[in-house]
Design an enzyme around this catalytic site. Structure first.
Site, PDB file in Angstrom:
ATOM      1  CB  SER A 153      -0.895   0.012   1.250  1.00  0.00           C
ATOM      2  OG  SER A 153      -1.551   1.265   1.408  1.00  0.00           O
ATOM      3  CE1 TYR A 166      -4.422  -1.947   5.239  1.00  0.00           C
ATOM      4  CE2 TYR A 166      -2.996  -0.115   4.642  1.00  0.00           C
ATOM      5  CZ  TYR A 166      -3.846  -1.133   4.275  1.00  0.00           C
ATOM      6  OH  TYR A 166      -4.113  -1.359   2.948  1.00  0.00           O
TER       7      TYR A 166
END
Length: 266
Positions: A153, A166
């Protein structure tokens, strides 16, 4: 006099005859990657916790010879081993692995309120899952000079508040990528894709599928002029899985419409 190589024809079916495993492949970015592989002539083995979504893919694709589904929990070693064995039994080979499965919500709680269980769940699914799938697919991948693509990401590079778990898991996945590329080469190449804002609403199972609600401002803040789609990630994945990227390994590729290079002033 040495002549230069002749002009080579572009391969319109770069995945022909190849088998790619896609974790979290029944919805969202994973489904986009799986469809890109099918469109490029390959076969896919989907792995996903959501059996309804997996069966919906098979029903909608109508590609029984080139697509299969197996329920998969990437953080459970036994589940991963059974899924890899099922793929080999069905297709006889593995040419590519896409580690896409993960907890998608970056926001949980402030660090002082974040539970250890929640922290561990992000690491287990987003990072340990890639480790387990790579570990058990690597022998088969090595037989065919295969490729691994890890879906990280842009949050491995930039953050919003309260997204430590995350971000850490995705940053770890980028580091895992270059470490494994060195260890597994030259038999297996390993690269990562770092998606930005990808609209996945229309890529869910039928019971939750809907058109994305995006404003003009949502699109305009991207230098490319629009929010991304799963096809954008699928196109990059096919490139990294195919021979076209035969000299590319250990790298991470940002696919975000230019958002991470745009200076933001409020």
């Amino acid at each position: 006099m040495i002549r230069p190589p002749a002009i080579a024809a572009f391969d319109a079916q770069p995945m022909h005859g190849r088998v790619v495993l896609v974790t979290g492949g029944a919805q969202g970015i994973g489904r986009g990657i799986a469809q890109a592989v099918l469109g490029a002539g390959g076969s896919v083995m989907l792995g996903d916790l959501d059996a309804e979504a997996g069966q919906a893919c098979l029903a909608e694709w109508r590609e029984p010879a080139r697509a299969a589904f197996g329920r998969l929990h990437v953080a459970h070693e036994g589940s991963v081993k059974r899924w890899i064995a099922s793929a080999l039994k069905r297709f006889g080979r593995i040419d590519g692995l896409v580690n896409n499965a993960g907890i998608v919500s970056p926001h949980v709680a402030s660090l002082t309120e974040l539970s250890l269980a929640s922290w561990n769940s992000y690491l287990a699914t987003n990072l340990t899952g890639a480790f387990l799938c790579s570990k058990y697919a690597l022998p088969a991948l090595s037989e065919h000079r295969g490729a691994i693509v890890n879906i990280a990401s842009t949050r491995a590079l930039q953050s919003e508040p309260d997204s430590e778990a995350y971000a850490a898991s995705k940053g770890g996945l980028v580091a895992f990528t270059h470490a494994l590329a060195v260890s597994a080469g030259p038999q297996v190449r390993v690269n990562a894709i770092l998606p930005g804002w990808i609209a996945t609403d229309a890529w869910q199972k039928p019971s939750t599928r809907k058109a994305p609600k995006l404003s003009r401002q949502d699109h305009a803040q991207h230098p490319a002029g629009r929010v991304g789609t799963p096809e954008d990630i699928g196109a990059m994945a096919v490139y990294l899985l195919s021979d076209a990227s035969g000299f590319v390994t250990g790298q991470h590729f940002v696919v975000d419409g230019g958002m991470t290079v745009k200076m933001q002033y409020v």
